[in-house]
Design an enzyme around this catalytic site. Sequence first.
Site, PDB file in Angstrom:
ATOM      1  N   TYR A  56       3.840 -20.915 -56.648  1.00 18.59           N
ATOM      2  CA  TYR A  56       5.274 -20.832 -56.963  1.00 18.59           C
ATOM      3  C   TYR A  56       5.976 -21.996 -56.297  1.00 18.59           C
ATOM      4  CZ  TYR A  56       7.125 -17.034 -59.696  1.00 18.59           C
ATOM      5  OH  TYR A  56       7.512 -16.247 -60.729  1.00 18.59           O
ATOM      6  N   GLU A  58       9.652 -22.910 -56.983  1.00 24.19           N
ATOM      7  CA  GLU A  58      11.040 -22.987 -57.465  1.00 24.19           C
ATOM      8  C   GLU A  58      11.788 -24.030 -56.653  1.00 24.19           C
ATOM      9  OE1 GLU A  58      12.523 -19.012 -57.283  1.00 24.19           O
ATOM     10  OE2 GLU A  58      11.538 -18.439 -59.147  1.00 24.19           O
ATOM     11  N   ASP A 202      16.554 -36.632 -78.828  1.00 22.44           N
ATOM     12  CA  ASP A 202      15.358 -35.787 -78.657  1.00 22.44           C
ATOM     13  C   ASP A 202      14.198 -36.545 -79.307  1.00 22.44           C
ATOM     14  OD1 ASP A 202      13.281 -34.003 -78.957  1.00 22.44           O
ATOM     15  OD2 ASP A 202      14.546 -32.324 -79.581  1.00 22.44           O
ATOM     16  N   THR A 228       9.093 -33.519 -75.819  1.00 23.61           N
ATOM     17  CA  THR A 228       7.924 -32.733 -75.449  1.00 23.61           C
ATOM     18  C   THR A 228       6.928 -33.720 -74.849  1.00 23.61           C
ATOM     19  OG1 THR A 228       7.039 -33.022 -77.668  1.00 23.61           O
ATOM     20  CG2 THR A 228       8.189 -30.957 -77.226  1.00 23.61           C
ATOM     21  N   LYS A 231       2.865 -34.342 -77.840  1.00 21.54           N
ATOM     22  CA  LYS A 231       2.691 -34.871 -79.203  1.00 21.54           C
ATOM     23  C   LYS A 231       2.108 -36.283 -79.074  1.00 21.54           C
ATOM     24  CE  LYS A 231       6.182 -31.809 -81.188  1.00 21.54           C
ATOM     25  NZ  LYS A 231       7.202 -31.307 -80.284  1.00 21.54           N
ATOM     26  N   ARG A 237       0.953 -29.256 -73.089  1.00 17.20           N
ATOM     27  CA  ARG A 237       2.105 -28.672 -73.779  1.00 17.20           C
ATOM     28  C   ARG A 237       3.265 -28.505 -72.801  1.00 17.20           C
ATOM     29  NH1 ARG A 237       2.332 -26.837 -78.578  1.00 17.20           N
ATOM     30  NH2 ARG A 237       0.266 -27.716 -78.781  1.00 17.20           N
TER      31      ARG A 237
HETATM   32  N1  DSN Z   1       7.060 -27.316 -83.715  1.00 20.38           N
HETATM   33  C1  DSN Z   1       7.204 -28.738 -83.516  1.00 20.38           C
HETATM   34  C2  DSN Z   1       6.696 -29.526 -84.657  1.00 20.38           C
HETATM   35  O1  DSN Z   1       5.677 -29.148 -85.207  1.00 20.38           O
HETATM   36  O2  DSN Z   1       7.273 -30.546 -84.990  1.00 20.38           O
HETATM   37  C3  DSN Z   1       8.597 -29.118 -83.218  1.00 20.38           C
HETATM   38  O3  DSN Z   1       9.048 -28.376 -82.165  1.00 20.38           O
END
Ligand code: DSN
Length: 422
Positions: A56, A58, A202, A228, A231, A237
């Site tokens: 933990y 925080e 974003d 994110t 990707k 993730r």
């Molecule tokens: N779910 C993601 C995507 O596949 O683009 C976006 O958050």
Amino acid sequence: MNAFFTTPLAQADKAIQSSLTHELARQREGIELIASENYVSRAVLEAAGSVLTNKYAEGYPGKRYYNGCAAVDEAETLALDRAKKLFGAAYANVQPHSGSTANQAVFLALLQPGDDILGLDLAHGGHLTHGSPVNMSGKWFKPHFYGVKKDDERIDYDQLAETAHRIKPKLISAGASAYPRIINFNRMAEIAREVGAYFMADIAHIAGLCAVGLHPNPLPLADVVTTTTHKTLRGPRGGMILSRDEALGKKFNSAVFPGVQGGPLMHIVAGKAVAFGEALTPGYKTYIQGVVDNCKAMAKGMTDNGLRLVSGGTDNHLCLLDLRPQALTGDVVTDLLEHAGITANKNMVPFDTQPPQKTSGVRVGSAAGTTRGFTESDFHQIGSWIAEITHAAKAGNGEATAHKVKAEVARLCEKYPLYQGL
Ligand code: DSN
């Protein structure tokens, strides 16, 4: 010896081990075209499956609410330093559990319930968290949308400017989950400045491209950048917030914790640090160049064989196949692709008349396949297979064609082994 600490999963829980084995086989034997997915390195996998899951923490490095945080402080500080270096940011927060949580934290920091926000329409390639009525962003704020033009299917910046001047939003968001073209962050920042709005970019999908300069990096222009990490960035993730403005950064820190999250996932934070370290090496730029070149090759494989792509092609890691000329729907074609060992997702195309469960489109991306080692010629072949299956679906013999292609897909995948020794 305490068996609790030494028994491997295969003995401890055969049912879950079977699920893992099943998924590893799927990843090894098939072609992954979901544009938001990738394969992490063995090193990222180790960090994400490490003992840091026990801790933990925080708070933030040096200012935790729990003792015993020296080691996780090291990991988080490395993640922060590497993230800032990668994007040229003055501020970073690597704790968001996802891109969605990162966006929630930004809205919590900058907006009041009921404020007007302006984002790309989900049906035109936008994202749920940019004001969709089914998402918190559309329920708690007053959403307005810009879209793409009907003729060239590229963002209509004039409509965006007109809407922004009319409604004076508190925040304008850039960013998409199904937009195959370069986004003009310059123009959007200018519009945001003119109307006194915060500008949030974003970059969840294109983060890897922005990091190496193969897509303009919004960091110098935007008040805040969210992304994110799993990707094109090829990490575990999760999500992240970046800014050039350290004063705003203080607000984002409070919004992430204690605003919308409790304890950070320190094993994932460590995985992010590893991935950012990988992204800072020269090999990563070569990888991203490959992602872009391969995506163009896949696009050509489809258009050479009579398919239509939204906007006619791609500048980034994804293409959006428009099935309206064949009067087919995305659900039918993605199921056939899956039967051929090719995983993709159905996706709305701009001005779609089909519902989201059916759609008129298929979204495909090159990030995972490029990590695996597929070449431009492989991707051209993959595009041709997508076309072959689509035409067969139209002719009523989709299943037989999918079955035939599956054998060719298996031969291609065998050439590029995945996670040997796992
Ligand atoms: N779910 C993601 C995507 O596949 O683009 C976006 O958050």
